[in-house]
Scaffold this motif. Structure first.
Motif, PDB file in Angstrom:
ATOM      1  N   THR A  88       0.541  -1.262  -0.158  1.00  0.00           N
ATOM      2  CA  THR A  88       0.314   0.213  -0.294  1.00  0.00           C
ATOM      3  C   THR A  88       0.808   1.492  -0.207  1.00  0.00           C
ATOM      4  N   THR A  89       1.944   1.230   1.355  1.00  0.00           N
ATOM      5  CA  THR A  89       2.524   2.588   0.810  1.00  0.00           C
ATOM      6  C   THR A  89       3.277   2.680  -0.437  1.00  0.00           C
ATOM      7  N   VAL A  90       4.156   1.852  -1.459  1.00  0.00           N
ATOM      8  CA  VAL A  90       3.823   1.630  -2.443  1.00  0.00           C
ATOM      9  C   VAL A  90       3.332   2.244  -3.571  1.00  0.00           C
ATOM     10  N   ILE A  91       2.149   2.008  -3.327  1.00  0.00           N
ATOM     11  CA  ILE A  91       1.150   2.557  -4.439  1.00  0.00           C
ATOM     12  C   ILE A  91       1.030   4.260  -4.077  1.00  0.00           C
ATOM     13  N   ALA A  92       0.993   4.294  -2.988  1.00  0.00           N
ATOM     14  CA  ALA A  92       0.505   5.819  -2.325  1.00  0.00           C
ATOM     15  C   ALA A  92       1.832   6.578  -2.869  1.00  0.00           C
ATOM     16  N   VAL A  93       3.022   6.462  -2.712  1.00  0.00           N
ATOM     17  CA  VAL A  93       3.936   6.965  -3.708  1.00  0.00           C
ATOM     18  C   VAL A  93       3.837   6.503  -4.994  1.00  0.00           C
ATOM     19  N   SER A  94       3.489   5.335  -5.723  1.00  0.00           N
ATOM     20  CA  SER A  94       3.434   5.549  -7.124  1.00  0.00           C
ATOM     21  C   SER A  94       1.924   6.796  -7.774  1.00  0.00           C
ATOM     22  N   ILE A  95       1.627   6.945  -6.597  1.00  0.00           N
ATOM     23  CA  ILE A  95       0.250   7.867  -7.345  1.00  0.00           C
ATOM     24  C   ILE A  95       0.204   9.542  -7.280  1.00  0.00           C
ATOM     25  N   GLY A  96       1.103   9.631  -6.307  1.00  0.00           N
ATOM     26  CA  GLY A  96       2.335  10.925  -5.665  1.00  0.00           C
ATOM     27  C   GLY A  96       3.011  11.340  -6.624  1.00  0.00           C
ATOM     28  N   LEU A  97       3.671  10.680  -6.591  1.00  0.00           N
ATOM     29  CA  LEU A  97       4.333  10.218  -8.386  1.00  0.00           C
ATOM     30  C   LEU A  97       3.654  10.767  -9.856  1.00  0.00           C
ATOM     31  N   VAL A  98       2.135  10.345  -9.902  1.00  0.00           N
ATOM     32  CA  VAL A  98       2.114  10.283 -11.473  1.00  0.00           C
ATOM     33  C   VAL A  98       1.229  11.680 -11.037  1.00  0.00           C
ATOM     34  N   LEU A  99       0.683  12.335 -10.239  1.00  0.00           N
ATOM     35  CA  LEU A  99      -0.166  13.312 -10.046  1.00  0.00           C
ATOM     36  C   LEU A  99       0.780  14.359 -10.292  1.00  0.00           C
ATOM     37  N   VAL A 100       2.205  14.344  -9.451  1.00  0.00           N
ATOM     38  CA  VAL A 100       2.626  15.368  -9.612  1.00  0.00           C
ATOM     39  C   VAL A 100       3.527  15.746 -10.896  1.00  0.00           C
ATOM     40  N   ASN A 101       3.815  14.396 -11.892  1.00  0.00           N
ATOM     41  CA  ASN A 101       3.784  14.849 -12.919  1.00  0.00           C
ATOM     42  C   ASN A 101       2.945  15.298 -14.649  1.00  0.00           C
ATOM     43  N   ILE A 102       1.830  15.095 -13.755  1.00  0.00           N
ATOM     44  CA  ILE A 102       0.784  15.645 -14.511  1.00  0.00           C
ATOM     45  C   ILE A 102       0.269  16.732 -14.516  1.00  0.00           C
ATOM     46  N   ILE A 103       0.230  16.909 -13.254  1.00  0.00           N
ATOM     47  CA  ILE A 103       0.001  19.028 -12.880  1.00  0.00           C
ATOM     48  C   ILE A 103       0.838  19.680 -12.898  1.00  0.00           C
ATOM     49  N   LEU A 248      -7.725   6.750  -0.609  1.00  0.00           N
ATOM     50  CA  LEU A 248      -9.296   7.140   0.020  1.00  0.00           C
ATOM     51  C   LEU A 248      -9.587   6.414  -0.654  1.00  0.00           C
ATOM     52  N   VAL A 249      -9.769   6.682  -1.795  1.00  0.00           N
ATOM     53  CA  VAL A 249     -10.754   5.997  -2.609  1.00  0.00           C
ATOM     54  C   VAL A 249     -10.396   4.410  -2.738  1.00  0.00           C
ATOM     55  N   PHE A 250      -9.363   3.735  -2.781  1.00  0.00           N
ATOM     56  CA  PHE A 250      -9.060   3.255  -3.581  1.00  0.00           C
ATOM     57  C   PHE A 250      -8.671   1.956  -1.713  1.00  0.00           C
ATOM     58  N   TYR A 251      -8.442   2.709  -1.351  1.00  0.00           N
ATOM     59  CA  TYR A 251      -8.455   1.927   0.071  1.00  0.00           C
ATOM     60  C   TYR A 251     -10.288   1.418   0.311  1.00  0.00           C
ATOM     61  N   ASN A 252     -10.738   2.069  -0.293  1.00  0.00           N
ATOM     62  CA  ASN A 252     -12.673   1.786  -0.052  1.00  0.00           C
ATOM     63  C   ASN A 252     -12.671   0.890  -1.191  1.00  0.00           C
ATOM     64  N   VAL A 253     -12.278   0.706  -2.532  1.00  0.00           N
ATOM     65  CA  VAL A 253     -12.120  -0.225  -3.091  1.00  0.00           C
ATOM     66  C   VAL A 253     -11.277  -1.450  -2.640  1.00  0.00           C
ATOM     67  N   LEU A 254     -10.650  -1.656  -1.670  1.00  0.00           N
ATOM     68  CA  LEU A 254     -10.268  -2.599  -1.492  1.00  0.00           C
ATOM     69  C   LEU A 254     -10.806  -3.056  -0.239  1.00  0.00           C
ATOM     70  N   LYS A 262     -19.847  -2.374   2.025  1.00  0.00           N
ATOM     71  CA  LYS A 262     -19.862  -1.110   1.050  1.00  0.00           C
ATOM     72  C   LYS A 262     -18.895  -0.417   1.965  1.00  0.00           C
ATOM     73  N   PRO A 263     -18.527   1.080   1.258  1.00  0.00           N
ATOM     74  CA  PRO A 263     -18.032   2.203   1.228  1.00  0.00           C
ATOM     75  C   PRO A 263     -18.722   2.820   2.491  1.00  0.00           C
ATOM     76  N   SER A 264     -20.023   3.157   2.736  1.00  0.00           N
ATOM     77  CA  SER A 264     -20.884   3.217   4.064  1.00  0.00           C
ATOM     78  C   SER A 264     -20.171   2.781   5.230  1.00  0.00           C
ATOM     79  N   PHE A 265     -20.272   1.124   5.382  1.00  0.00           N
ATOM     80  CA  PHE A 265     -19.625   0.688   6.258  1.00  0.00           C
ATOM     81  C   PHE A 265     -18.663   1.171   6.529  1.00  0.00           C
ATOM     82  N   PHE A 266     -17.533   1.130   5.949  1.00  0.00           N
ATOM     83  CA  PHE A 266     -16.558   1.613   6.617  1.00  0.00           C
ATOM     84  C   PHE A 266     -15.561   2.415   6.634  1.00  0.00           C
TER      85      PHE A 266
END
Ligand code: ASP
Length: 433
Positions: A88-103, A248-254, A262-266
């Motif tokens: 999960t940490t590697v996925i989090a870093v990757s999300i950050g890297l993709v976004l900062v390179n796009i934005i 946070l969306v990713f956690y809910n999907v997991l 459902k996300p509402s439960f979590f």
């Protein structure tokens, strides 16, 4: 306020705290008044949460480990916990890297603003650099050495040594399994009862949570610097916020895919812990509440939650690692550097390690950011750029840190067959009315 659910009460406390702080900034005496008469209650609230962290870890982990049938269960759980935390940490870093390179938030900052920000905060940046140097100067195996305390009283006497307390508790729990039942029963019963008492203490402290967060946020608002510079850092902040939201969306999907909930439960189950994470900026201070919510409201059996969550609070910081990736590349962009793919892959590695090494307290992620910057050859003075906006981002990334721990505890519990129905269906059932 009897019929209002706890999370609403906390939210009302937060909103009123911010409003009160804003009103107080209009008066000359406001800052002093809040500092003298409001802030201490926030401090008392945080202290009371921290107060039970060490006894809670000891009691619940000893009980949790000794409840396991055999030691192989523990190693199975340990392997899965660490594995999921790293993924999960590697996925989090990757999300950050993709976004900062796009934005590309760093390209929107002008030379003058950059110089102004650096000049204003250079002293603070230096202080952080010194702290990071102390951490860096230790040898490669120092983390392992630090895991084993030479003195348990000393280890338990400092909230920063959570991993040492965890080590002792697991060691004690394992030994308890190995002792004949006739001898271990009394000890087990003692920790069982002790654990119940601590859980009740959390319930009682949570009654004060709405007032505690009011005090914390009111004092934060009166002490915050002027908002002018936030504009220059707007795109950077937006990038971090979008990243945390996606996480946070990713956690809910997991949770949806693997737990079939459902996300509402979590969200309902974990929300009070998230609100506290936001108000305190500390996953360590939030830990008692995270543990209570996950076991009582999300159905994770205590053997798992007492093992997975204290470790997660100290080593698993997905929000922090995402932020470190965005911040590092943002600073590089602001200084006109072009980071190649190699440097960015290096950031994935160092941000993952740095988030593991970050303490679960306010601002810790920024100290460890120094190491990520140094590794990637990005000017450390760049730290001064992001100071102005660090606290609000810290509050938000702490939400992600706590939610990540809760998600992994659900996944691990499911994988070892220890996920049941929540004990408490109704929100406030376990809170004293
Ligand atoms: N405040 C964060 C936490 O306690 C750590 C950080 O990112 O500064 O989880």
């Amino acid at each position: 306020m009897k019929s209002i659910a706890l999370h609403w009460k906390i939210l009302i406390g937060m909103v009123l705290g911010i409003l009160f702080g804003l009103i107080m900034t209009r008066f000359g005496f406001g800052k002093e008044f809040v500092g003298d008469w409001i802030k201490p209650f926030g401090k008392i609230f945080i202290n009371s949460l921290k107060l039970i962290a060490v006894p809670l870890i000891l009691a619940s982990l000893i009980k949790g480990v000794s409840d396991l049938k055999d030691i192989s269960q523990l190693s199975k759980m340990g392997g899965r916990t660490i594995g999921m935390y790293i993924i999960t940490t590697v996925i989090a870093v990757s999300i950050g890297l993709v976004l900062v390179n796009i934005i590309k938030p760093g390209t929107s900052i002008s030379q003058e603003t950059r110089k102004e920000l650096v000049a204003q905060n250079i002293e603070k940046a230096d202080r952080y650099k010194k702290q990071a140097e102390i951490q860096k100067s230790s040898g490669p195996l120092s983390a392992l050495v630090e895991l084993v305390p030479a003195n348990i009283v000393k280890a338990a006497g400092n909230n920063r040594n959570m991993l040492q307390v965890i080590f002792f508790a697991i060691f004690f729990g394992i030994s308890l399994i190995l002792v004949p039942d006739s001898k271990s029963k009394t000890v087990k019963d003692f920790f069982d009862g002790f654990n119940e008492v601590i859980l009740k203490m959390i319930d009682l402290i949570m009654l004060a949570a709405p007032y505690g967060v009011f005090a914390l946020l009111a004092s934060l608002v009166v002490e915050s610097p002027s908002l002018d510079l936030f504009e220059a850092l707007g795109w950077y902040a937006i990038t971090v916020i979008i990243g945390l939201f996606l996480l946070l969306v990713f956690y809910n999907v997991l949770v949806f895919v693997f737990i079939r909930k459902k996300p509402s439960f979590f969200i309902k189950g974990i929300l009070p812990a998230q609100l506290l994470a936001f108000s305190t900026s500390s996953s360590a201070a939030t830990l008692p509440v995270t543990m209570e919510r996950v076991s009582e409201h999300l159905g994770v059996e205590e053997e798992v939650s007492s093992f997975v969550l204290p470790i997660g609070a100290t080593v698993n910081m997905d929000g922090t690692s995402l932020y470190q990736a965005v911040a590092a590349v943002f600073i590089a962009q602001a200084f006109g550097m072009n980071l190649g793919i190699e440097a960015q892959l290096g950031i994935i590695l160092t941000a993952t390690l740095a988030s593991i090494g970050s303490a679960a307290v306010p601002g810790a992620g920024m100290v460890m950011l120094v190491i990520v910057l140094a590794q990637a050859g990005i000017p450390e003075a760049g730290l001064a750029l992001i100071f102005a906006i660090d606290r609000p981002l810290d509050m938000l990334r702490t939400i992600a840190n706590v939610t990540g721990d809760a998600t992994v505890s659900l996944l691990v519990a499911k994988s070892v067959g220890k996920l049941g129905e929540p004990k408490v269906k109704n929100w406030d059932d376990n809170y004293v009315k």
